[in-house]
Write an enzyme that holds these catalytic residues in place. Structure first.
Site, PDB file in Angstrom:
ATOM      1  N   ASN A  89       0.814  -1.220   0.000  1.00 24.52           N
ATOM      2  CA  ASN A  89       0.000   0.000   0.000  1.00 24.52           C
ATOM      3  C   ASN A  89       0.843   1.263   0.000  1.00 24.52           C
ATOM      4  O   ASN A  89       1.989   1.221   0.417  1.00 24.52           O
ATOM      5  CB  ASN A  89      -0.897  -0.010   1.257  1.00 24.52           C
ATOM      6  CG  ASN A  89      -2.182  -0.763   0.999  1.00 24.52           C
ATOM      7  OD1 ASN A  89      -2.825  -0.553  -0.033  1.00 24.52           O
ATOM      8  ND2 ASN A  89      -2.556  -1.637   1.919  1.00 24.52           N
ATOM      9  N   HIS A 120      -8.582   1.452  -4.005  1.00 26.17           N
ATOM     10  CA  HIS A 120      -8.597   0.729  -2.737  1.00 26.17           C
ATOM     11  C   HIS A 120      -8.691   1.773  -1.643  1.00 26.17           C
ATOM     12  O   HIS A 120      -7.818   2.589  -1.494  1.00 26.17           O
ATOM     13  CB  HIS A 120      -7.284  -0.050  -2.615  1.00 26.17           C
ATOM     14  CG  HIS A 120      -7.213  -0.952  -1.424  1.00 26.17           C
ATOM     15  ND1 HIS A 120      -8.258  -1.722  -0.998  1.00 26.17           N
ATOM     16  CD2 HIS A 120      -6.194  -1.229  -0.589  1.00 26.17           C
ATOM     17  CE1 HIS A 120      -7.881  -2.423   0.063  1.00 26.17           C
ATOM     18  NE2 HIS A 120      -6.634  -2.143   0.331  1.00 26.17           N
TER      19      HIS A 120
HETATM   20  N1  APR Z   1      12.427  -6.006  -0.304  1.00 23.40           N
HETATM   21  C1  APR Z   1      11.835  -7.074   0.259  1.00 23.40           C
HETATM   22  N2  APR Z   1      11.131  -6.995   1.411  1.00 23.40           N
HETATM   23  C2  APR Z   1      11.060  -5.803   2.017  1.00 23.40           C
HETATM   24  C3  APR Z   1      11.667  -4.647   1.480  1.00 23.40           C
HETATM   25  C4  APR Z   1      12.368  -4.776   0.262  1.00 23.40           C
HETATM   26  N3  APR Z   1      12.960  -3.741  -0.325  1.00 23.40           N
HETATM   27  N4  APR Z   1      11.405  -3.617   2.313  1.00 23.40           N
HETATM   28  C5  APR Z   1      10.667  -4.107   3.332  1.00 23.40           C
HETATM   29  N5  APR Z   1      10.457  -5.429   3.161  1.00 23.40           N
HETATM   30  C6  APR Z   1       9.770  -6.391   4.015  1.00 23.40           C
HETATM   31  C7  APR Z   1       9.940  -6.113   5.505  1.00 23.40           C
HETATM   32  O1  APR Z   1      11.237  -6.486   5.941  1.00 23.40           O
HETATM   33  C8  APR Z   1       8.826  -6.969   6.092  1.00 23.40           C
HETATM   34  O2  APR Z   1       9.277  -8.273   6.416  1.00 23.40           O
HETATM   35  O3  APR Z   1       8.361  -6.355   3.829  1.00 23.40           O
HETATM   36  C9  APR Z   1       7.791  -7.022   4.965  1.00 23.40           C
HETATM   37  C10 APR Z   1       6.472  -6.348   5.314  1.00 23.40           C
HETATM   38  O4  APR Z   1       5.872  -7.101   6.290  1.00 23.40           O
HETATM   39  P1  APR Z   1       4.991  -6.484   7.480  1.00 23.40           P
HETATM   40  O5  APR Z   1       5.697  -5.344   8.073  1.00 23.40           O
HETATM   41  O6  APR Z   1       4.574  -7.638   8.343  1.00 23.40           O
HETATM   42  O7  APR Z   1       3.729  -5.871   6.721  1.00 23.40           O
HETATM   43  P2  APR Z   1       2.436  -6.650   6.191  1.00 23.40           P
HETATM   44  O8  APR Z   1       1.377  -6.610   7.221  1.00 23.40           O
HETATM   45  O9  APR Z   1       2.868  -7.966   5.644  1.00 23.40           O
HETATM   46  O10 APR Z   1       1.987  -5.696   4.996  1.00 23.40           O
HETATM   47  C11 APR Z   1       2.750  -5.585   3.825  1.00 23.40           C
HETATM   48  O11 APR Z   1       0.907  -5.297   2.355  1.00 23.40           O
HETATM   49  O12 APR Z   1      -1.380  -5.123   2.720  1.00 23.40           O
HETATM   50  C12 APR Z   1      -0.182  -4.424   2.508  1.00 23.40           C
HETATM   51  O13 APR Z   1      -0.546  -2.342   3.686  1.00 23.40           O
HETATM   52  C13 APR Z   1       0.185  -3.538   3.668  1.00 23.40           C
HETATM   53  O14 APR Z   1       1.880  -2.309   2.503  1.00 23.40           O
HETATM   54  C14 APR Z   1       1.638  -3.337   3.446  1.00 23.40           C
HETATM   55  C15 APR Z   1       2.071  -4.674   2.847  1.00 23.40           C
END
Ligand code: APR
Length: 317
Positions: free
Chosen positions: A123, A178
């Site tokens: 998002n 969304h």
């Molecule tokens: N490359 C790969 N992974 C990354 C990167 C990157 N450059 N930057 C951040 N991440 C990883 C983080 O390390 C983390 O493990 O993305 C993951 C996000 O996980 P959460 O913080 O648990 O977030 P989550 O609830 O999974 O949501 C992820 O999906 O629905 C959408 O709004 C939500 O934007 C958010 C996304």
């Protein structure tokens, strides 16, 4: 024929849960990728999930990593990478941060899985999917976003709760971006084949649409930390399934619309047919005046979000 290869970028709540749904449904082998700072976390989640396979009874190889080597040649790539909004962070800060993240993710996908169908979940969705489309340069049919399946599932859940019927009998469609400006389509909502307006008053229906619209915020306020992930991940897995099994599902997705609905080159939530090629067709419906007005408002919100993102990215460059 070999198994499909599904890469999920971001091994957080949504990513790992999506891996779970995909593996349990035997959609293919799964690669979970995260950033090097997460060290062995993706490996740990992958191994843990693999160890559920003899119990649940699925065959899937699941690996975790922090580089794109093991992802090479994926058939489908799901993008859940990003950060959640932290206290004190403005919407623009989040937009700029996640745009940077999905830009680097998109560059990696382009280099390692040039034939993949990409499903973006990060998002703010409508802007992130546009950015992935721009950076990968993939055909628009191979880049789409998950929002509508989730929004519609929330709406269907609340309708089933209100009517005391099985969720399986509730069929519905929501369009637009969304979030706040999603477009309800009562004319495309039915329960066991019965048009919804014959079962519910306009007031009840509007209240349910509002609850669906705020569905994400409702979960955030209940969870206190983090945002929804079971339903977002299940919605994403349904899109993955549509591709790997060439299902030709007619579902709502954030799809690139140029001439379609007169949008002019932006990603918005519309009904599409999803199959092995990704978004194989945007289904164009004739909207009534009220639906059209709501859709136009939603498209305007998406355009302004993308404009802000482009300005923030230009400033940072
Ligand atoms: N490359 C790969 N992974 C990354 C990167 C990157 N450059 N930057 C951040 N991440 C990883 C983080 O390390 C983390 O493990 O993305 C993951 C996000 O996980 P959460 O913080 O648990 O977030 P989550 O609830 O999974 O949501 C992820 O999906 O629905 C959408 O709004 C939500 O934007 C958010 C996304």
């Amino acid at each position: 024929m070999g198994r499909a290869k599904i890469t999920i970028v971001g091994a957080g709540n949504v990513g790992a849960t999506c891996a779970h749904w995909c593996a349990a449904a035997e959609l293919g082998d799964v690669v979970l990728v995260d950033i090097p700072a997460t060290e062995s976390m993706p490996k740990g989640k992958a191994l843990d999930l693999m160890q559920a396979s003899p119990i649940v009874g699925f065959d899937a190889n699941i690996v975790g990593c922090t580089d794109y080597g093991p992802t090479a040649g994926s058939d489908v790539v799901v993008v859940t990478a990003g950060i959640a909004r932290k206290p004190g962070m403005s919407r623009d800060d989040l937009l700029a941060t996640n745009a940077k993240i999905v830009t680097s993710v998109a560059e990696n996908i382009k280099a390692t899985s040039p034939g993949a169908v990409v499903i973006v979940v990060s998002n703010p969705l409508d802007a992130m999917v546009q950015q992935v489309f721009k950076v990968t340069g993939f055909p628009a049919s191979r880049v789409c976003g998950q929002a509508g399946v989730l929004d519609t599932a929330r709406y269907r859940t609340f309708l089933a709760m209100e009517l005391g019927v099985s969720v399986e009998d509730v069929s519905a469609l929501l369009m637009g971006g969304h979030g706040d400006t999603m477009v309800p389509m009562p004319s495309c909502t039915s329960v066991g084949g019965i048009p919804i307006r014959r079962l519910l008053s306009e007031d009840k229906l509007n209240a349910i649409v509002d609850r669906a619209r705020n569905g994400g915020a409702e979960i955030v306020s209940l969870l206190k930390t983090g945002s929804a992930y079971y339903a977002p991940a299940a919605a994403t897995a349904q899109m993955v399934e549509a591709v790997v099994r060439d299902k030709k599902r007619l579902i709502p997705a954030a799809a690139y619309c140029d001439k379609e609905y007169g949008v002019g080159g932006y990603y918005v939530g519309v009904p599409v047919i999803m199959g092995a090629q990704g978004v194989e067709k945007v289904v164009e419906l004739k909207l009534d005046a009220e639906e059209q007005a709501a859709f136009d408002k939603s498209v305007a919100a998406v355009k302004s979000l993308v404009k802000t993102m482009d300005e923030l990215m230009a400033k940072a460059a």
